[in-house]
Scaffold this motif. Structure first.
Motif, short mmCIF file in Angstrom:
data_model
loop_
_atom_site.label_atom_id
_atom_site.label_comp_id
_atom_site.label_asym_id
_atom_site.label_seq_id
_atom_site.Cartn_x
_atom_site.Cartn_y
_atom_site.Cartn_z
N ALA A 16 0.82 -1.22 0.00
CA ALA A 16 0.00 0.00 0.00
C ALA A 16 0.85 1.27 0.00
O ALA A 16 0.40 2.32 -0.45
N ALA A 17 2.09 1.18 0.48
CA ALA A 17 2.99 2.34 0.49
C ALA A 17 3.71 2.51 -0.85
O ALA A 17 4.44 3.47 -1.03
N GLY A 18 3.50 1.56 -1.77
CA GLY A 18 4.10 1.67 -3.09
C GLY A 18 5.51 1.11 -3.20
O GLY A 18 6.17 1.31 -4.21
N ILE A 19 5.97 0.43 -2.14
CA ILE A 19 7.30 -0.18 -2.19
C ILE A 19 7.15 -1.71 -2.29
O ILE A 19 6.09 -2.26 -1.96
N VAL A 20 8.20 -2.36 -2.73
CA VAL A 20 8.15 -3.83 -2.86
C VAL A 20 7.91 -4.45 -1.50
O VAL A 20 8.59 -4.15 -0.52
N LYS A 65 18.39 -2.59 2.12
CA LYS A 65 19.16 -1.36 2.26
C LYS A 65 18.40 -0.12 1.79
O LYS A 65 18.52 0.93 2.37
N THR A 66 17.63 -0.28 0.72
CA THR A 66 16.84 0.82 0.18
C THR A 66 15.64 0.23 -0.56
O THR A 66 15.74 -0.87 -1.09
N PRO A 67 14.50 0.92 -0.55
CA PRO A 67 13.30 0.33 -1.16
C PRO A 67 13.37 0.23 -2.68
O PRO A 67 14.08 0.98 -3.34
N LEU A 68 12.58 -0.69 -3.20
CA LEU A 68 12.35 -0.81 -4.63
C LEU A 68 10.90 -0.41 -4.90
O LEU A 68 10.04 -0.58 -4.04
N PHE A 69 10.66 0.08 -6.13
CA PHE A 69 9.35 0.59 -6.50
C PHE A 69 8.87 -0.02 -7.81
O PHE A 69 9.65 -0.60 -8.57
N PHE A 94 21.09 -7.89 -4.68
CA PHE A 94 20.11 -7.18 -5.50
C PHE A 94 20.68 -5.81 -5.86
O PHE A 94 21.08 -5.05 -4.97
N LYS A 95 20.67 -5.49 -7.16
CA LYS A 95 21.18 -4.20 -7.62
C LYS A 95 20.18 -3.50 -8.51
O LYS A 95 19.55 -4.12 -9.36
N ARG A 96 20.07 -2.19 -8.30
CA ARG A 96 19.28 -1.32 -9.18
C ARG A 96 20.23 -0.25 -9.69
O ARG A 96 20.80 0.48 -8.89
N GLY A 97 20.43 -0.22 -11.00
CA GLY A 97 21.35 0.76 -11.57
C GLY A 97 22.76 0.62 -11.01
O GLY A 97 23.46 1.62 -10.83
#
Length: 137
Positions: A16-20, A65-69, A94-97
């Motif tokens: 509901a908060a928009g994060i994974v 460590k940090t959220p995903l969207f 897990f890596k984003r960019g």
């Protein structure tokens, strides 16, 4: 051997908060582990059908460590980092960019279902070689 499993975050992966929603990381680790086994040795489905081997989870962990969207592109970098006689440990990053967003691991047992009852058995040498990891005690 290292394998990279790519994921595009779907709307249904978010809360509901928009994060994974955190259980999805565990689902993705499971998928990434199966992809790793398939790339290094043979697909998990063939392993079960042809060799009566399954790879049940014994332990799992994930540090966020940090959220995903929604619609984030994520890479799960997976590799076997430890191999004992009957169990092995798979590390997942897990890596984003290019930036690490989560890290985790799974411990799995090399398990025969030939007798009808699951029983951990020694990991064959050909599997050790496929992963490029030498067994420890």
């Amino acid at each position: 051997m290292k394998n990279i499993h790519r994921i595009k975050v779907a709307f249904g992966d978010t809360d509901a908060a928009g994060i994974v929603f955190y259980p999805n990381f565990y689902r993705w680790m499971d998928q990434a582990a199966h992809e790793l086994v398939g790339a290094a040795f043979m697909p998990v489905s063939r392993l079960q059908k042809e060799r009566n081997i399954i790879l049940p989870l014994l332990e799992t962990f994930c540090q966020f460590k940090t959220p995903l969207f929604f619609e984030d592109q994520v890479e799960v970098h997976s590799q076997v980092i430890e191999m004992k006689d009957k169990v092995f440990k798979v590390e997942h990053v897990f890596k984003r960019g290019g930036k690490v967003v989560a890290e985790g691991y799974e411990v799995r047992a090399w398990t025969s279902i030939e007798s009808g009852r699951p029983k951990a058995v020694s990991i064959p040498e050909e599997v050790q070689e496929a992963f490029g990891v030498v067994k420890t005690i």
